[in-house]
Design a protein around this motif. Structure first.
Motif, PDB file in Angstrom:
ATOM      1  N   SER A   1      32.059  53.390  49.723  1.00  0.00           N
ATOM      2  CA  SER A   1      31.891  53.688  47.736  1.00  0.00           C
ATOM      3  C   SER A   1      33.563  53.140  48.061  1.00  0.00           C
ATOM      4  CB  SER A   1      32.249  55.509  47.737  1.00  0.00           C
ATOM      5  OG  SER A   1      31.369  56.239  47.790  1.00  0.00           O
ATOM      6  N   LEU A   2      34.285  52.441  46.587  1.00  0.00           N
ATOM      7  CA  LEU A   2      35.245  51.830  46.239  1.00  0.00           C
ATOM      8  C   LEU A   2      35.649  53.402  44.860  1.00  0.00           C
ATOM      9  CD1 LEU A   2      35.805  48.964  47.941  1.00  0.00           C
ATOM     10  CD2 LEU A   2      37.274  50.590  48.391  1.00  0.00           C
ATOM     11  N   ARG A   3      36.660  53.111  44.306  1.00  0.00           N
ATOM     12  CA  ARG A   3      37.260  53.105  43.176  1.00  0.00           C
ATOM     13  C   ARG A   3      38.175  52.096  42.469  1.00  0.00           C
ATOM     14  NH1 ARG A   3      40.798  58.608  40.387  1.00  0.00           N
ATOM     15  NH2 ARG A   3      39.583  57.823  38.741  1.00  0.00           N
ATOM     16  N   LEU A   4      38.484  51.304  41.657  1.00  0.00           N
ATOM     17  CA  LEU A   4      39.605  50.559  40.861  1.00  0.00           C
ATOM     18  C   LEU A   4      39.611  51.447  40.045  1.00  0.00           C
ATOM     19  CD1 LEU A   4      36.375  47.309  40.717  1.00  0.00           C
ATOM     20  CD2 LEU A   4      38.064  47.696  42.428  1.00  0.00           C
ATOM     21  N   SER A   5      41.565  50.588  39.775  1.00  0.00           N
ATOM     22  CA  SER A   5      42.025  51.117  38.334  1.00  0.00           C
ATOM     23  C   SER A   5      42.202  49.983  37.770  1.00  0.00           C
ATOM     24  CB  SER A   5      42.524  52.089  39.023  1.00  0.00           C
ATOM     25  OG  SER A   5      42.241  53.029  39.545  1.00  0.00           O
ATOM     26  N   CYS A   6      43.030  50.217  36.632  1.00  0.00           N
ATOM     27  CA  CYS A   6      42.930  48.506  35.668  1.00  0.00           C
ATOM     28  C   CYS A   6      43.494  50.100  34.507  1.00  0.00           C
ATOM     29  CB  CYS A   6      41.834  48.768  34.774  1.00  0.00           C
ATOM     30  SG  CYS A   6      42.582  46.836  33.829  1.00  0.00           S
ATOM     31  N   ALA A   7      45.239  49.475  34.911  1.00  0.00           N
ATOM     32  CA  ALA A   7      46.223  49.861  33.400  1.00  0.00           C
ATOM     33  C   ALA A   7      46.480  48.783  32.776  1.00  0.00           C
ATOM     34  CB  ALA A   7      47.187  50.920  34.630  1.00  0.00           C
ATOM     35  N   ALA A   8      46.301  49.194  31.489  1.00  0.00           N
ATOM     36  CA  ALA A   8      46.627  47.933  30.026  1.00  0.00           C
ATOM     37  C   ALA A   8      48.228  48.716  29.959  1.00  0.00           C
ATOM     38  CB  ALA A   8      46.317  48.089  29.127  1.00  0.00           C
ATOM     39  N   SER A   9      49.094  47.833  29.269  1.00  0.00           N
ATOM     40  CA  SER A   9      50.621  48.129  29.182  1.00  0.00           C
ATOM     41  C   SER A   9      51.582  46.658  28.332  1.00  0.00           C
ATOM     42  CB  SER A   9      51.979  48.526  30.955  1.00  0.00           C
ATOM     43  OG  SER A   9      51.582  47.062  31.960  1.00  0.00           O
ATOM     44  N   GLY A  10      52.296  47.151  27.778  1.00  0.00           N
ATOM     45  CA  GLY A  10      52.993  46.230  26.911  1.00  0.00           C
ATOM     46  C   GLY A  10      52.499  46.715  25.647  1.00  0.00           C
ATOM     47  N   SER A  11      53.248  45.859  24.561  1.00  0.00           N
ATOM     48  CA  SER A  11      52.844  46.683  22.848  1.00  0.00           C
ATOM     49  C   SER A  11      51.545  47.118  22.895  1.00  0.00           C
ATOM     50  CB  SER A  11      53.924  45.391  21.626  1.00  0.00           C
ATOM     51  OG  SER A  11      54.812  45.260  22.870  1.00  0.00           O
ATOM     52  N   ILE A  12      51.235  47.518  22.780  1.00  0.00           N
ATOM     53  CA  ILE A  12      50.048  47.558  22.152  1.00  0.00           C
ATOM     54  C   ILE A  12      49.759  48.435  20.802  1.00  0.00           C
ATOM     55  CG2 ILE A  12      47.562  49.052  23.089  1.00  0.00           C
ATOM     56  CD1 ILE A  12      48.814  48.493  25.753  1.00  0.00           C
ATOM     57  N   PHE A  13      48.597  48.869  20.384  1.00  0.00           N
ATOM     58  CA  PHE A  13      48.135  49.419  19.030  1.00  0.00           C
ATOM     59  C   PHE A  13      47.394  50.188  19.434  1.00  0.00           C
ATOM     60  CE2 PHE A  13      47.686  51.182  14.871  1.00  0.00           C
ATOM     61  CZ  PHE A  13      46.998  50.973  14.465  1.00  0.00           C
ATOM     62  N   ARG A  14      46.114  49.397  19.549  1.00  0.00           N
ATOM     63  CA  ARG A  14      44.945  50.142  19.611  1.00  0.00           C
ATOM     64  C   ARG A  14      44.063  49.449  21.064  1.00  0.00           C
ATOM     65  NH1 ARG A  14      39.949  51.290  15.349  1.00  0.00           N
ATOM     66  NH2 ARG A  14      38.760  52.406  17.049  1.00  0.00           N
ATOM     67  N   ILE A  15      42.849  50.229  21.822  1.00  0.00           N
ATOM     68  CA  ILE A  15      42.452  49.297  22.406  1.00  0.00           C
ATOM     69  C   ILE A  15      41.195  50.006  21.860  1.00  0.00           C
ATOM     70  CG2 ILE A  15      41.653  49.562  25.318  1.00  0.00           C
ATOM     71  CD1 ILE A  15      44.366  49.826  26.169  1.00  0.00           C
ATOM     72  N   TYR A  16      39.858  48.593  21.679  1.00  0.00           N
ATOM     73  CA  TYR A  16      38.873  48.986  21.628  1.00  0.00           C
ATOM     74  C   TYR A  16      37.719  48.763  22.303  1.00  0.00           C
ATOM     75  CZ  TYR A  16      40.478  47.819  16.546  1.00  0.00           C
ATOM     76  OH  TYR A  16      40.960  47.656  15.965  1.00  0.00           O
ATOM     77  N   VAL A  17      37.898  48.713  23.879  1.00  0.00           N
ATOM     78  CA  VAL A  17      36.363  48.258  24.568  1.00  0.00           C
ATOM     79  C   VAL A  17      37.659  47.868  25.483  1.00  0.00           C
ATOM     80  CG1 VAL A  17      34.563  47.397  25.239  1.00  0.00           C
ATOM     81  CG2 VAL A  17      34.838  48.294  23.015  1.00  0.00           C
ATOM     82  N   MET A  18      37.427  48.809  26.894  1.00  0.00           N
ATOM     83  CA  MET A  18      37.684  47.829  28.550  1.00  0.00           C
ATOM     84  C   MET A  18      36.690  48.139  28.693  1.00  0.00           C
ATOM     85  SD  MET A  18      41.425  49.879  28.960  1.00  0.00           S
ATOM     86  CE  MET A  18      41.831  48.971  30.125  1.00  0.00           C
ATOM     87  N   ALA A  19      36.399  47.088  29.861  1.00  0.00           N
ATOM     88  CA  ALA A  19      35.642  46.469  30.732  1.00  0.00           C
ATOM     89  C   ALA A  19      36.056  45.893  32.096  1.00  0.00           C
ATOM     90  CB  ALA A  19      34.410  45.631  29.849  1.00  0.00           C
ATOM     91  N   TRP A  20      34.800  45.718  33.836  1.00  0.00           N
ATOM     92  CA  TRP A  20      34.927  45.825  34.632  1.00  0.00           C
ATOM     93  C   TRP A  20      33.874  44.011  34.250  1.00  0.00           C
ATOM     94  CZ3 TRP A  20      38.847  46.573  37.969  1.00  0.00           C
ATOM     95  CH2 TRP A  20      39.576  47.279  37.307  1.00  0.00           C
ATOM     96  N   TYR A  21      34.121  42.462  34.751  1.00  0.00           N
ATOM     97  CA  TYR A  21      33.321  41.767  34.899  1.00  0.00           C
ATOM     98  C   TYR A  21      33.535  41.694  36.380  1.00  0.00           C
ATOM     99  CZ  TYR A  21      32.704  40.057  30.308  1.00  0.00           C
ATOM    100  OH  TYR A  21      32.696  40.546  28.852  1.00  0.00           O
ATOM    101  N   ARG A  22      33.022  40.721  36.734  1.00  0.00           N
ATOM    102  CA  ARG A  22      32.460  40.290  38.137  1.00  0.00           C
ATOM    103  C   ARG A  22      32.429  38.714  38.774  1.00  0.00           C
ATOM    104  NH1 ARG A  22      28.131  44.256  41.761  1.00  0.00           N
ATOM    105  NH2 ARG A  22      26.638  43.056  40.893  1.00  0.00           N
TER     106      ARG A  22
END
Length: 121
Positions: A17-38
């Protein structure tokens, strides 16, 4: 400007098993969708899993039942828990997000730099 930073990739044995993380930063008003591609060598980039800001999730058929995507809206972070990994899961995993930057309600598409996942004995 919005940045996506992934972490958590590495080398794991089949069945692991592995656990991936993704953090969004910067000037953000709203995040609608987050996804993982490979993207595996010699193959096209494929959608693995996605999650909306309201928590709705979807998965590709090849990972359904093994991977779980989750999000922390307060931290602007998405996770991908990957269980029962097999060599076919070897790829560079990229985080993707539809984000409306501060001052705008219209989302733009952002990508992280990618993190390598290698499944091998």
């Amino acid at each position: 400007q919005v940045q996506l930073v992934e972490s958590g990739g590495g080398l794991v044995q089949p069945g692991g098993s592995l656990r991936l993380s993704c953090a969004a930063s910067g000037s953000i008003f709203r995040i609608y969708v987050m996804a993982w591609y490979r993207q595996a060598p010699g193959k096209q980039r494929e959608l693995v899993a996605s999650i909306t800001s309201s928590g709705n999730t979807s998965y590709s058929g090849s990972v359904k039942g093994r991977f779980t995507i989750s999000g922390d809206n307060a931290k602007n972070t998405v996770y991908l828990q990957m269980n029962n990994l097999n060599p076919e899961d070897t790829a560079v995993y990229h985080c993707n997000a539809a984000v409306a930057p501060a001052g705008s309600i219209r989302p733009s598409n952002y990508w992280g730099q990618g993190t390598q996942v290698t499944v091998s004995s």
